[in-house]
Structure formats: structure tokens, C-alpha cells
Design a protein around this motif. Structure first.
Motif, PDB file in Angstrom:
ATOM      1  N   TYR A  85       0.816  -1.217   0.000  1.00 36.31           N
ATOM      2  CA  TYR A  85       0.000   0.000   0.000  1.00 36.31           C
ATOM      3  C   TYR A  85       0.855   1.276   0.000  1.00 36.31           C
ATOM      4  CZ  TYR A  85      -4.012  -2.971   1.087  1.00 36.31           C
ATOM      5  OH  TYR A  85      -4.995  -3.925   1.043  1.00 36.31           O
ATOM      6  N   PHE A  86       2.157   1.129   0.218  1.00 34.85           N
ATOM      7  CA  PHE A  86       3.036   2.291   0.318  1.00 34.85           C
ATOM      8  C   PHE A  86       3.545   2.737  -1.050  1.00 34.85           C
ATOM      9  CE2 PHE A  86       3.060   0.940   4.665  1.00 34.85           C
ATOM     10  CZ  PHE A  86       3.328   2.085   5.400  1.00 34.85           C
ATOM     11  N   TYR A  87       3.560   4.042  -1.256  1.00 34.13           N
ATOM     12  CA  TYR A  87       4.214   4.588  -2.443  1.00 34.13           C
ATOM     13  C   TYR A  87       5.624   5.028  -2.067  1.00 34.13           C
ATOM     14  CZ  TYR A  87       1.646   8.498  -0.226  1.00 34.13           C
ATOM     15  OH  TYR A  87       1.085   9.374   0.666  1.00 34.13           O
ATOM     16  N   ARG A  88       6.501   5.036  -3.067  1.00 36.17           N
ATOM     17  CA  ARG A  88       7.893   5.433  -2.867  1.00 36.17           C
ATOM     18  C   ARG A  88       8.218   6.523  -3.886  1.00 36.17           C
ATOM     19  NH1 ARG A  88      11.364  -0.128  -2.141  1.00 36.17           N
ATOM     20  NH2 ARG A  88       9.819  -1.359  -0.995  1.00 36.17           N
ATOM     21  N   PHE A  89       8.709   7.628  -3.422  1.00 36.69           N
ATOM     22  CA  PHE A  89       9.027   8.752  -4.307  1.00 36.69           C
ATOM     23  C   PHE A  89      10.524   9.030  -4.289  1.00 36.69           C
ATOM     24  CE2 PHE A  89       4.558  10.823  -3.727  1.00 36.69           C
ATOM     25  CZ  PHE A  89       4.016   9.815  -4.500  1.00 36.69           C
ATOM     26  N   ASN A  90      11.081   9.300  -5.474  1.00 35.91           N
ATOM     27  CA  ASN A  90      12.478   9.710  -5.550  1.00 35.91           C
ATOM     28  C   ASN A  90      12.614  11.164  -5.115  1.00 35.91           C
ATOM     29  OD1 ASN A  90      11.669  11.347  -7.695  1.00 35.91           O
ATOM     30  ND2 ASN A  90      12.365   9.926  -9.259  1.00 35.91           N
ATOM     31  N   GLN A  91      13.818  11.700  -5.202  1.00 36.46           N
ATOM     32  CA  GLN A  91      14.068  13.034  -4.652  1.00 36.46           C
ATOM     33  C   GLN A  91      13.178  14.113  -5.264  1.00 36.46           C
ATOM     34  OE1 GLN A  91      17.916  14.565  -3.182  1.00 36.46           O
ATOM     35  NE2 GLN A  91      17.977  15.765  -5.058  1.00 36.46           N
ATOM     36  N   GLU A  92      13.154  14.195  -6.584  1.00 31.16           N
ATOM     37  CA  GLU A  92      12.372  15.268  -7.212  1.00 31.16           C
ATOM     38  C   GLU A  92      10.886  15.100  -6.947  1.00 31.16           C
ATOM     39  OE1 GLU A  92      11.510  17.363 -11.568  1.00 31.16           O
ATOM     40  OE2 GLU A  92      13.349  16.190 -11.259  1.00 31.16           O
ATOM     41  N   LYS A  93      10.391  13.871  -7.009  1.00 32.97           N
ATOM     42  CA  LYS A  93       8.963  13.640  -6.765  1.00 32.97           C
ATOM     43  C   LYS A  93       8.601  13.932  -5.312  1.00 32.97           C
ATOM     44  CE  LYS A  93       5.324  10.520  -8.279  1.00 32.97           C
ATOM     45  NZ  LYS A  93       5.005   9.220  -8.914  1.00 32.97           N
ATOM     46  N   THR A  94       9.533  13.637  -4.398  1.00 34.87           N
ATOM     47  CA  THR A  94       9.315  13.949  -2.978  1.00 34.87           C
ATOM     48  C   THR A  94       9.175  15.446  -2.768  1.00 34.87           C
ATOM     49  OG1 THR A  94      10.553  11.997  -2.234  1.00 34.87           O
ATOM     50  CG2 THR A  94      10.343  13.812  -0.661  1.00 34.87           C
ATOM     51  N   ILE A  95      10.053  16.199  -3.409  1.00 31.85           N
ATOM     52  CA  ILE A  95      10.020  17.665  -3.293  1.00 31.85           C
ATOM     53  C   ILE A  95       8.688  18.209  -3.803  1.00 31.85           C
ATOM     54  CG2 ILE A  95      11.062  19.805  -4.144  1.00 31.85           C
ATOM     55  CD1 ILE A  95      13.754  18.202  -4.201  1.00 31.85           C
ATOM     56  N   ARG A  96       8.281  17.765  -4.979  1.00 30.88           N
ATOM     57  CA  ARG A  96       7.012  18.251  -5.551  1.00 30.88           C
ATOM     58  C   ARG A  96       5.832  17.832  -4.670  1.00 30.88           C
ATOM     59  NH1 ARG A  96       7.621  20.647 -10.252  1.00 30.88           N
ATOM     60  NH2 ARG A  96       9.508  20.223 -11.460  1.00 30.88           N
ATOM     61  N   HIS A  97       5.919  16.633  -4.103  1.00 29.58           N
ATOM     62  CA  HIS A  97       4.803  16.112  -3.314  1.00 29.58           C
ATOM     63  C   HIS A  97       4.562  16.923  -2.049  1.00 29.58           C
ATOM     64  CE1 HIS A  97       1.980  13.177  -1.749  1.00 29.58           C
ATOM     65  NE2 HIS A  97       2.649  13.181  -0.609  1.00 29.58           N
ATOM     66  N   ILE A  98       5.608  17.232  -1.293  1.00 31.09           N
ATOM     67  CA  ILE A  98       5.405  17.965  -0.038  1.00 31.09           C
ATOM     68  C   ILE A  98       4.867  19.369  -0.309  1.00 31.09           C
ATOM     69  CG2 ILE A  98       7.812  18.750   0.097  1.00 31.09           C
ATOM     70  CD1 ILE A  98       5.378  17.987   3.016  1.00 31.09           C
ATOM     71  N   PHE A  99       5.243  19.965  -1.437  1.00 32.06           N
ATOM     72  CA  PHE A  99       4.690  21.266  -1.799  1.00 32.06           C
ATOM     73  C   PHE A  99       3.190  21.138  -2.057  1.00 32.06           C
ATOM     74  CE2 PHE A  99       9.040  22.435  -2.143  1.00 32.06           C
ATOM     75  CZ  PHE A  99       9.105  23.813  -2.152  1.00 32.06           C
ATOM     76  N   LYS A 100       2.777  20.089  -2.764  1.00 34.88           N
ATOM     77  CA  LYS A 100       1.355  19.859  -3.043  1.00 34.88           C
ATOM     78  C   LYS A 100       0.590  19.581  -1.748  1.00 34.88           C
ATOM     79  CE  LYS A 100       0.131  17.181  -6.393  1.00 34.88           C
ATOM     80  NZ  LYS A 100       0.068  15.949  -7.235  1.00 34.88           N
ATOM     81  N   VAL A 101       1.205  18.810  -0.863  1.00 37.08           N
ATOM     82  CA  VAL A 101       0.555  18.473   0.406  1.00 37.08           C
ATOM     83  C   VAL A 101       0.284  19.730   1.226  1.00 37.08           C
ATOM     84  CG1 VAL A 101       0.911  17.367   2.654  1.00 37.08           C
ATOM     85  CG2 VAL A 101       1.435  16.115   0.561  1.00 37.08           C
ATOM     86  N   VAL A 102       1.309  20.560   1.408  1.00 38.33           N
ATOM     87  CA  VAL A 102       1.162  21.762   2.227  1.00 38.33           C
ATOM     88  C   VAL A 102       0.156  22.732   1.613  1.00 38.33           C
ATOM     89  CG1 VAL A 102       2.356  23.774   3.164  1.00 38.33           C
ATOM     90  CG2 VAL A 102       3.481  21.558   3.191  1.00 38.33           C
ATOM     91  N   CYS A 103       0.092  22.763   0.289  1.00 36.00           N
ATOM     92  CA  CYS A 103      -0.843  23.674  -0.392  1.00 36.00           C
ATOM     93  C   CYS A 103      -2.265  23.119  -0.445  1.00 36.00           C
ATOM     94  CB  CYS A 103      -0.353  23.960  -1.808  1.00 36.00           C
ATOM     95  SG  CYS A 103       1.191  24.910  -1.847  1.00 36.00           S
ATOM     96  N   GLY A 104      -2.465  21.891   0.049  1.00 37.20           N
ATOM     97  CA  GLY A 104      -3.805  21.315   0.093  1.00 37.20           C
ATOM     98  C   GLY A 104      -4.252  20.656  -1.186  1.00 37.20           C
ATOM     99  N   LEU A 105      -3.352  20.484  -2.145  1.00 35.61           N
ATOM    100  CA  LEU A 105      -3.722  19.874  -3.419  1.00 35.61           C
ATOM    101  C   LEU A 105      -3.767  18.352  -3.350  1.00 35.61           C
ATOM    102  CD1 LEU A 105      -3.293  22.745  -4.493  1.00 35.61           C
ATOM    103  CD2 LEU A 105      -2.191  21.763  -6.499  1.00 35.61           C
TER     104      LEU A 105
END
Length: 415
Positions: A85-105
Motif C-alpha cells: 500500500y506504500f508509495y515510494r518517491f524519488n528526490q524530485e517527486k518527494t520535493i514536488r509532493h510535499i509542496f502539493k501536500v502543504v498547499c492542500g492539493l
């Protein structure tokens, strides 16, 4: 390198997410255990909709993901099958993801603000415990700054911008005159207060609060002119309420089918609605089978959230533009930081070679003008350093192509 493993409302059901909920003490304990095996930094973001573990390690390491998941399963005493059930993100995808999370997207309720407070809390726990690395510190600060900018420059947070709001909307759909209904809040934390605030905005004033820590329930009740009951009165008082909202950190259901059946018998079968905003669930699954009882958990709120999503589509593109802009800035910083280490190593090694050769040159008694020899050596060294740095920047695309950075290190033995 930074990376991420995680699960959320999109990748895993409530039952699975409930196995990986962390409290602050567990975050610190788990973070320390990962530090002991070489992880430079850890941030654990644990909410009702997600558990995500952001990590920082030295160098490139694909094995870090497997190591983190295996330790997590062991720490939580979870079945190995949960790993799927876990997703794994590389460095660039991790960076983009936390920005989306904090922005509520990436939230169940698009644009919700509660996630900002949750990210801040997650960051503070590991920062205060010295369990976070320098790259993650900069990443989370940058992401939080971007979240503020998105909510200032767009209307992404207008409307149903939290799961608690969606829960209130769901309750209002179940009753024609919501303001006349008796409401019980089980829990007195942030989510409960947001829920209480949203019920107040709907004109609801007949609200009672219960909590394990009675003083917290009292404090919240005074703030909104509500009533309070002891948590041990829950079963005997349950029949008095039309709407029950649960939001606690209890690992076991607080409301069972037996409790609800007795309450419904006393109510003569009068309709009762449960809004369960907790992970793990606070309302037992069996309660759903009772006649005239309606239970909605965090996953059941998807339709309310979907309706709000349609209204906000135009704001998503605006938010993504801001996110892409700030992510590019952060990636540039990361790449330049990678390159700066190589440049520093080039400087150090060439100057060391120059110094060694000059010292050998001085031992030659036939050479008299050592000053000119040193000046010439420095001149040649500076020239080659500038040339190599320029070529390194060109070849690595200013630090973006890490494979070439590694090649430069190997060619010139810069490590």
C-alpha cells in the motif's frame, strides 16, 4: 538524497492507514532508531488521511526505501503484506509532493488549511529532537512558505476546505433542520474544534463535548457555550444525541454496536448519525448494520469533497503554477549544493598537488628564485581550477546530472 515512503486516502483504506498512525513519542522513538542505522534525517507526517515518512540519507541509496519500510513494519508490528500500500518517491517527486501536500492539493478536502498545522507540528517534533537533516529543514520551510503564498494568491481554500467541514456538510444532508439537532463531540483536539466551529456557523448551539481529559472538554465548551459530560458517561448518554462526531487518537473503537443498539432502543428507533473523523476508527464497523443508524468515516466524505473539487478546478492551475515555480527554485538550490561539494573538492585537491610539487621543487638546490616558482604554480593552479569548474558545470548541467558529478569524483579522485 531525500526520499519518501507513505500511504494516504488514495492508496490505502482506513483499516490499513490505522495500523501506521504515529503519536509524537513514537515519532521520536522511530526517528532515533533510523538515525542509529545511518539515516541523516526523518520527518513523520501522521494524520487521519496519511502517514508519510520523509527521509534524508548521504549519497544515492535505493536500498534506503526497503530499509525504511522493513523497519516501519517491525516498529508497528504490521503484516508484510501492508508494504504494497506504500508509495515510494524519488528526490524530485518527494520535493514536488510535499509542496502539493502543504498547499492542500493532495488532501481529501481540496485546499484544506488543517494540513498546514499538521505539517508544522510534524516538523517541530523532529526539529526539537534533532532528528532532521539540513536539506529537509530547508525543504519544509520552503514548502510552508509556498503554502502561505498559494492561499494568499488563490481561492483554493474557499468552501469545504477541511475534512471536518465535509463532515458537517454530510450531517446537514441527513437532517432538514440541522440547527435543532443535539450534537455530541467525542474528542477535544484541533479537528473537534474545527468541527464545532463549522457547526456553529450552521446555527447549531445544542452541542455537548466529552473527552478523556475533562479539562480540555471544559475549555472547548466554554469557548463555544457548549455542555460537557464525562467520557465514562458516553454509553449511558448516547441516546440523547442525533449526531455524534468522533475525533480521538484511541486505537480501539469507543462506540460499539452494543452501545448503539441500546441507545437506539431508548430512542425508539429515531435516526442517529455518526461522523467518524478518526483513524483508526472510533466507531465500530458493526454499527453500520443497525437500522436507522448512519455512519460516515473519513473515506465516506469523498462525495462532499468531490462536489467542492469541481468548484475549485480553476484555482488548481493557479496553485500549480506557484508550486512549479518554487519547486524549480528549490531544485536549483539542491543541484548547486551538489555541485558546490565537487567544486570545493577540485579546489582542495589542485591546491594540495600544487603545494606538494612546490615543496619538492624547493628541495632542488639549483633553483634560486622560489618566489617566482610559487607565483607560477599558483597561476597555473588557478587556471586549471577555473577551467575544470567551468567544464564540470557544463557537463553536469549545473549539478542536475548526478551521474556526471560521480564521474568527475572518480576521475580526479575527489572523494
Amino acid at each position: 538524497m531525500i526520499g519518501l515512503i507513505g500511504l494516504n486516502h488514495k492508496s490505502a483504506p482506513v483499516a490499513i492507514r490505522g495500523q501506521f498512525v504515529f503519536n509524537n513519542e513514537e515519532i521520536i522513538e522511530f526517528g532515533k532508531s533510523m538515525h542509529e542505522i545511518g539515516f541523516k534525517g526523518i520527518v513523520v507526517l501522521s494524520t487521519c488521511n496519511r502517514t508519510e515518512i520523509y527521509f534524508e540519507v548521504v549519497g544515492e541509496s535505493d536500498t534506503a526505501y526497503d530499509l525504511l519500510i522493513s523497519n516501519l513494519l517491525l516498529f508497528k508490528n504490521a503484516n508484510s503484506g501492508s508494504a504494497e500500500y506504500f508509495y515510494r518517491f524519488n528526490q524530485e517527486k518527494t520535493i514536488r509532493h510535499i509542496f502539493k501536500v502543504v498547499c492542500g492539493l493532495d488532501s481529501l478536502a481540496l485546499g484544506e488549511y488543517q494540513i498546514v498545522c499538521q505539517v508544522k507540528d510534524a516538523f517541530k517534533v523532529v526539529y526539537d529532537s534533532q532528528l532532521i537533516g539540513s536539506t529537509l529543514i530547508r525543504l519544509f520551510n520552503k514548502a510552508l512558505g509556498t503554502g502561505k503564498r498559494v492561499r494568499t494568491e488563490t481561492e483554493i481554500n474557499k468552501g469545504a476546505n477541511s475534512v471536518s467541514y465535509a463532515g458537517v456538510e454530510m450531517a446537514s444532508q441527513q437532517f432538514n433542520e440541522l440547527c435543532n439537532k443535539k450534537i455530541l463531540l467525542v474528542g477535544a483536539g484541533e479537528t473537534s474544534e474545527l468541527t464545532l466551529h463549522n457547526f456553529h456557523k450552521k446555527g447549531c448551539n445544542n452541542i455537548t463535548i466529552t473527552n478523556r481529559t475533562f479539562t480540555k472538554a471544559e475549555h472547548l465548551a466554554v469557548k463555544y457555550n457548549g455542555k460537557v459530560i464525562e467520557i465514562n458517561e458516553l454509553a449511558e448518554q448516547l441516546h440523547n444525541f442525533d449526531i455524534i462526531v468522533t475525533s480521538t487518537a484511541s486505537e480501539k473503537p469507543l462506540i460499539t454496536a452494543e452501545m448503539t443498539a441500546k441507545a437506539m432502543q431508548t430512542r425508539n428507533g429515531k435516526k442517529q448519525v455518526y461522523i467518524d473523523l478518526s483513524v483508526p476508527r472510533n466507531v465500530a464497523v458493526e454499527v453500520e448494520s443497525l437500522e436507522n443508524v448512519y455512519v460516515f468515516d473519513v473515506d465516506s466524505l469523498a462525495e462532499v469533497v468531490k462536489q467542492n473539487f469541481e468548484k475549485k478546478k480553476g484555482e488548481i492551475d493557479k496553485a500549480k503554477y506557484i508550486i512549479n515555480e518554487t519547486v524549480d527554485e528549490f531544485l536549483t538550490w539542491v543541484n548547486e549544493r551538489n555541485l558546490s561539494e565537487v567544486i570545493a573538492a577540485i579546489n582542495k585537491n589542485f591546491r594540495r598537488i600544487n603545494s606538494t610539487e612546490i615543496q619538492g621543487f624547493k628541495k632542488n638546490e639549483s633553483v634560486n628564485d622560489y618566489t617566482k616558482a610559487e607565483e607560477y604554480g599558483d597561476h597555473i593552479t588557478e587556471k586549471f581550477i577555473r577551467l575544470l569548474i567551468k567544464k564540470t558545470k557544463d557537463v553536469t548541467d549545473n549539478g542536475k546530472r548526478k551521474e556526471y558529478i560521480n564521474l568527475v569524483n572518480e576521475l580526479f579522485e575527489l572523494n
